[in-house]
Write a protein that holds these residues in place. Structure first.
Motif: not given
Length: 337
Positions: A255-266, A312-317, A325-334
Motif C-alpha cells: 500500500y505504501q509503495k504501490f498504492i498510495y505513495d502519493r497524495d492522489f486525492v489531490r 499515477s493510480l488507476n482504478l479499474v471499474l 460500478w465495482k472495483l476490479v483492479a488497482i494498478i499503479h504507474d510510474q
C-alpha cells in the motif's frame, strides 16, 4: 428539660466526631432504591456541537505542526488516541490515527494527505434517531475530490457520553467518475471496510504495480479487503522494473509503495477512459479489462527530478449484474527504465 438538652447536645457532638452510630435498620425494612442515571439526550444542536468538537480535536493537532509535520502536544500515538477518544469511539480514533499519523523515534508526525470530510453545519442535513443511544446525521456533499456522496455520521452513547462512533461515505450518483472518487477517498483514509463495499463480489480486486499487467497478478476477494492492511503475510506482487527481482511485501508495505505513495486525492489530472503514454512501459489495462472504465489519477513530476518522479493510480471499474460500478483492479504507474 435541662437534662434533655444536655443529652441532645452530647448526641450532636458524638455524631460530628464520628463516635455516634445510627440505630440499626430493622431486618424487615425495605432496601433503598438505587437512582438510575439519566441518559443524556441528543438534539440537532448538540449533534452539531459534538461534530464540531470532533473536527476541532483533529485540526488542533494539524494546526500546531510546522514544515516538518511534527505534533508537539503528544509524544506517542497512544496519547493522541486517548485525546481523540474524548469525542470519538475507540474504533474511529484508531482509524484516524492509522490514516493520518505516523510515530517515529522522536515523536509523532502528520502524514501529508487529504483530511476527513466534516459536517457543514450551514448546509442542510438530516437528523435520524435510530434509538435513544444511536443517532445518524446524513448530509449530501458534492465537490471535485469526493464527487456526489452522502456522508453518514454515527453518533452513539458510550459510557454515558456521546461520541462520533463511525463515519461512512456512500456514493449517490452511480457514475464511474463519482464512484472512482469515492473509492480513492476510502483508499486515502485507509478505510478498508468501506472499500470492501465497492469491490466486485465475484471478481475481487487485482493489484499490480505497473500498467503492463502480466500473468503474475494477485487478486484479493471482497471478504479479504476489510482486513487488508492488518494482514501480516508476505505476498509476491510481481517483479521490480529494471531489476527482475520479486516484489515481496505485506499488504501494508505494498500500500505504501504501490498504492498510495502519493497524495492522489489531490491529483493534478483525472482522466476517465483517456489513455496517455507516459513512459516506455506498454499500458495493456484495457486489453485485460475490455469492458472496464478506467479512472487515472495523475501526479506530475517535479523539476528537481526533471519530471521523472511522476506517478499515477488507476482504478479499474466494471458493472456488476445490478449495473453498479465495482472495483476490479488497482494498478499503479510510474517512471520505469
Amino acid at each position: 428539660m435541662r437534662t434533655i438538652w444536655i443529652l441532645c447536645f452530647i448526641a450532636i457532638i458524638s455524631a460530628c466526631s464520628g463516635a455516634y452510630e445510627p440505630p440499626p435498620v430493622p431486618i424487615d425494612s425495605p432496601k433503598p432504591v438505587e437512582q438510575s442515571k439519566e441518559i443524556p439526550g441528543m438534539t440537532k444542536e448538540n449533534a452539531i456541537k459534538l461534530l464540531n468538537a470532533y473536527k476541532a480535536s483533529f485540526l488542533s493537532l494539524i494546526k500546531e505542526t510546522e514544515d516538518n509535520q511534527k505534533v508537539y502536544s503528544y509524544a506517542t500515538k497512544q496519547e493522541i488516541q486517548q485525546y481523540f477518544q474524548q469525542t470519538m469511539s475507540e474504533e474511529l480514533a484508531v482509524q484516524m490515527i492509522d490514516s493520518f499519523f505516523t510515530e517515529k523515534e522522536d515523536g509523532v508526525y502528520v502524514i501529508a494527505r487529504g483530511g476527513p470530510t466534516w459536517l457543514e453545519e450551514n448546509q442542510h442535513f438530516e437528523f435520524e434517531e435510530l434509538s435513544k443511544q444511536h443517532i445518524k446525521i446524513l448530509q449530501e456533499r458534492d465537490n471535485v475530490y469526493l464527487g456526489h456522496v452522502m456522508m453518514v455520521y454515527h453518533l452513539r452513547l458510550e459510557d454515558d457520553r456521546w461520541v462520533v462512533a463511525k463515519v461512512e461515505m456512500n456514493n449517490i450518483n452511480d457514475e464511474p467518475r463519482d464512484v472512482a472518487l469515492t473509492i480513492l477517498d476510502l483508499i486515502a483514509t485507509e478505510d478498508m471496510e468501506g472499500l470492501a463495499g465497492y469491490v466486485h463480489s465475484e471478481k475481487g480486486v487485482l493489484f499490480f504495480p505497473y500498467v503492463s499487467v502480466d500473468e503474475i497478478d494477485l487478486v484479493f476477494q471482497q471478504g479479504q479487503i476489510g482486513d487488508f492492511l492488518k494482514d501480516g503475510q508476505v505476498y509476491t506482487w510481481g517483479v521490480y522494473d529494471g531489476q527482475g527481482t520479486p516484489i515481496e511485501l505485506t499488504p501494508r508495505e505494498y500500500y505504501q509503495k504501490f498504492i498510495y505513495d502519493r497524495d492522489f486525492v489531490r491529483a493534478d489530472q483525472i482522466l476517465i477512459n483517456q489513455f496517455v503514454q507516459r513512459g516506455n512501459m506498454i499500458n495493456n489495462i484495457k486489453e485485460i479489462f475490455p469492458k472496464a472504465t478506467i479512472a487515472e489519477f495523475y501526479i506530475e513530476g517535479s523539476q528537481k527530478y526533471d519530471g521523472m518522479d511522476w506517478a499515477s493510480l488507476n482504478l479499474v471499474l466494471e458493472q456488476n449484474e445490478q449495473g453498479k460500478w465495482k472495483l476490479v483492479a488497482i494498478i499503479h504507474d510510474q517512471w520505469t527504465i
